[in-house]
Design a protein around this motif. Sequence first.
Motif, mmCIF file in Angstrom:
data_model
loop_
_atom_site.group_PDB
_atom_site.id
_atom_site.type_symbol
_atom_site.label_atom_id
_atom_site.label_comp_id
_atom_site.label_asym_id
_atom_site.label_seq_id
_atom_site.Cartn_x
_atom_site.Cartn_y
_atom_site.Cartn_z
ATOM 1 N N PRO A 253 0.723 -1.220 -0.025
ATOM 2 C CA PRO A 253 0.109 -0.008 0.027
ATOM 3 C C PRO A 253 0.723 1.394 0.046
ATOM 4 O O PRO A 253 0.378 2.348 -0.175
ATOM 5 C CB PRO A 253 -0.860 -0.073 1.456
ATOM 6 N N LEU A 254 2.246 1.053 0.392
ATOM 7 C CA LEU A 254 2.979 2.431 0.177
ATOM 8 C C LEU A 254 3.614 2.461 -1.088
ATOM 9 O O LEU A 254 4.517 3.679 -0.979
ATOM 10 C CB LEU A 254 3.977 2.130 1.563
ATOM 11 N N HIS A 255 3.336 1.729 -1.827
ATOM 12 C CA HIS A 255 4.040 1.997 -3.244
ATOM 13 C C HIS A 255 3.846 3.524 -3.809
ATOM 14 O O HIS A 255 4.583 4.081 -4.563
ATOM 15 C CB HIS A 255 3.861 0.643 -4.336
ATOM 16 N N GLU A 256 2.707 3.901 -3.463
ATOM 17 C CA GLU A 256 2.124 5.319 -3.985
ATOM 18 C C GLU A 256 3.215 6.300 -3.713
ATOM 19 O O GLU A 256 2.985 7.359 -4.081
ATOM 20 C CB GLU A 256 0.677 5.347 -3.827
ATOM 21 N N ASP A 257 3.908 6.199 -2.330
ATOM 22 C CA ASP A 257 4.756 7.162 -1.870
ATOM 23 C C ASP A 257 5.935 7.100 -2.851
ATOM 24 O O ASP A 257 6.872 8.035 -2.391
ATOM 25 C CB ASP A 257 4.941 7.126 -0.532
ATOM 26 N N VAL A 258 6.218 6.365 -3.338
ATOM 27 C CA VAL A 258 7.580 6.412 -4.312
ATOM 28 C C VAL A 258 7.391 7.281 -5.481
ATOM 29 O O VAL A 258 6.438 7.104 -6.357
ATOM 30 C CB VAL A 258 7.794 4.749 -4.705
ATOM 31 N N LYS B 173 7.822 9.943 -0.421
ATOM 32 C CA LYS B 173 7.028 10.876 0.415
ATOM 33 C C LYS B 173 7.064 10.487 1.831
ATOM 34 O O LYS B 173 6.614 9.350 2.065
ATOM 35 C CB LYS B 173 5.629 10.951 -0.241
ATOM 36 N N VAL B 174 7.336 11.529 2.819
ATOM 37 C CA VAL B 174 7.477 11.378 4.139
ATOM 38 C C VAL B 174 6.612 12.466 4.666
ATOM 39 O O VAL B 174 6.905 13.583 4.489
ATOM 40 C CB VAL B 174 8.862 11.377 4.754
ATOM 41 N N GLN B 175 5.677 12.358 5.622
ATOM 42 C CA GLN B 175 4.831 13.338 6.155
ATOM 43 C C GLN B 175 5.262 13.338 7.612
ATOM 44 O O GLN B 175 5.873 12.582 8.340
ATOM 45 C CB GLN B 175 3.511 13.020 6.178
ATOM 46 N N TRP B 176 4.903 14.384 8.319
ATOM 47 C CA TRP B 176 5.251 14.774 9.787
ATOM 48 C C TRP B 176 4.232 13.860 10.616
ATOM 49 O O TRP B 176 3.113 13.639 10.204
ATOM 50 C CB TRP B 176 4.706 16.463 10.029
ATOM 51 N N PRO B 177 4.743 13.206 11.689
ATOM 52 C CA PRO B 177 5.979 13.590 12.350
ATOM 53 C C PRO B 177 7.194 12.516 12.024
ATOM 54 O O PRO B 177 8.152 12.537 12.812
ATOM 55 C CB PRO B 177 5.562 13.306 13.831
ATOM 56 N N LEU B 178 6.802 11.731 10.927
ATOM 57 C CA LEU B 178 8.211 10.673 10.490
ATOM 58 C C LEU B 178 9.101 11.406 9.952
ATOM 59 O O LEU B 178 10.184 10.781 9.915
ATOM 60 C CB LEU B 178 7.322 9.736 9.478
#
Length: 703
Positions: A422-427, A472-477
């Motif tokens: 499910p995280l492949h869209e962040d690439v 793609k990395v969002q706050w707070p990560l």
Amino acid sequence: MMDAAVVSSRCPCTPQWNLDRPFLTGNFHQEAKTTSVLAEAKGNSVDVCLESEKPIGCYNASLQEMILIDDLLSALTGIDGRYISIKKSGGGEDTFSFHVDGSMDLALQESAKRIFPLCKSYLLINQFVESRSQFKSGLVNHAFAAALRALLLDYQAMVAQLEHQFRLGRLSIQGLWFYCQPMMGSMQALSIVIKKASAYNFVGSAVLNLLQSQAKLMAGNYLVRSLLEKMIDSANSAYLGILERWVYEGVIDDPHDEFFIAEDKSLQKESLTQDYDAMYWRQRYSLKDDIPSFLANSAETILTTGKYLNVMRECGHTVQVPALENSKLTSFGSNDHYLECIKSAYDFASGELLNLMKDKYDLIGKLRSIKHYLLLDQGDFLVHFMDIARDELSKTPNEISVEKLQSLLDIALRSTAAAADPLHEDVTCSVDSCSLLKRLSTLKDLQTGETVAETEEPLSVTGVETFSVNYKVQWPLSLVISRKALTKYQLIFRFLFHCKHVHRQLCAAWEVHQGARARDRHGTAISTSSILCRNMLKFINSLLHYLTFEVLEPNWHVMHNKLENAKSIDEVIQYHDFFMEKCLKECSLLSPILLKKLEKLKLVCLQYAAATQWLMNSIEVLEDTDNPSYESCKVLLKLRKPSKKPNSPTQESSVIQCVLKFEREFTSELQSLRPILSSRAQAEPYLTHLAQLILGVGMDQQM
């Protein structure tokens, strides 16, 4: 220490009417008496009728004593007497002087001089209270001044009682000295503190430290030390109020800039995902130099506690530190129980934020996903991408369409096993403008101190050398996976990606050799080229094996185990940063000399792989004189038909010489790599594995 001008600009000004009406501040005691009204008021202070013009020496000793006691009682509250005058010179707060009539009995003069220090201390304290009660002085000075004002009330009550005894005729000059002595030491100790605080314009932490140091100096005087500790408790109450909001809510409520933690509001959390040099986590909240001595040992804990709470609050997470018995920091006074509350607040904030990051924002899962895509842990999508994006990646960075590359990357992700993630869209994809070596040289924090000659940027840099994957990395990560961390991941990705590209090109060259195996005879061009191709493949396979199985995988598992047992987000950041630094170092990216050698070897491999098709075509032309055209050579090579005619010795020799030229260059670069690895392997043991894997390349040919 805080600048007074800065504080003045932030705080309301003292009303002008408070300055124009000195009777409200007590300053009229020290002003020159110019009006007859004041002189008349002073003339009625004693019941006995005396002519003020006469010197006191005109009276007998007993009357002189009465007059002196009356004047001293006035001087104790900062008021001039008939024969005792108070003078203030200059604008300082410690420039008071007391003068007595010279005709007074010498014994009485000496008695008066013993009491003058107490009078002077009162004036200093009173003036300090008035000046430090203004808005600009800060909360600590306000609290300190309030405690001093309460002390002065007790002092004035003592003077009133002495005056009452004097009116009853029960007070002598010796009795006055006796009753004043208990207050003498305390007032003098406070006056010392006040002089220093006034001279250096101390505020906030500086005032608390000054009181602490003075209390230690008075350790032998129990009464004075107790009074100073009481003052410390009063001044602390305001400071601990600021501290309480910070460690319980993560909010700095400090209108006078007194707290030992500074906030830089210009640093925004969004910079973590945009700026490589973003200092949000370290500099948004930072320690000042003036830390209260009683908090010095726990300053870092206090800073970290508030930072954790602040992060949770900015995430929209409800922050409520569990209430403990006597949990208000302002109620502890001089005991150390507040340290227990600080520790308890830190444990809560640390655990709560760590659980929030791991559970709600899935920090470990995010890092594992980054490992899949940027460290090529699961690179099946990459194989497909390299196939479909081959033409686009062969262009220069300025010619590449990032949008087209992104669409091709999306196709590769959706058509492989990565689609289940499910995280492949962040690439996403990105294309740098320079080579890996050039990019490493521009990152100042990655400099290793090695002196190397600057390498000119290759003219033929293509997308293969500059392509990278973004995430793609969002706050707070973004606290953990910041722009700096992602840049380091991308550096490793670019190195791995290029190695994979070299491997694919050599594999294609090897397939060409396999197609010509039927013509292979000992000593022919194909045989010589085949051995060289095998050695190059062994080199690149050894390098990829080292990078993946000797560096990335072991270090990842070590970091993963540490993250599972981490107690705070700072430990998580520390472990992750250490992992990145170690991977960069062991991948040779922090060693420009070694990296240049590896890049040169890869370049030779690519040049050979590109020339392989031409070499094979040349051999096919020599072997098939009936179909000498280029297209015929390709068909012959594809069908793997055996040769029908012997090669021309002269032309075949030239092809062999071309192959041998590549071999000499490849072998030379490998040999030049040997002393570099051997010399560094002792200081850097991880290079031993790289040396064992790489330096064995080509040994088969030498044996």
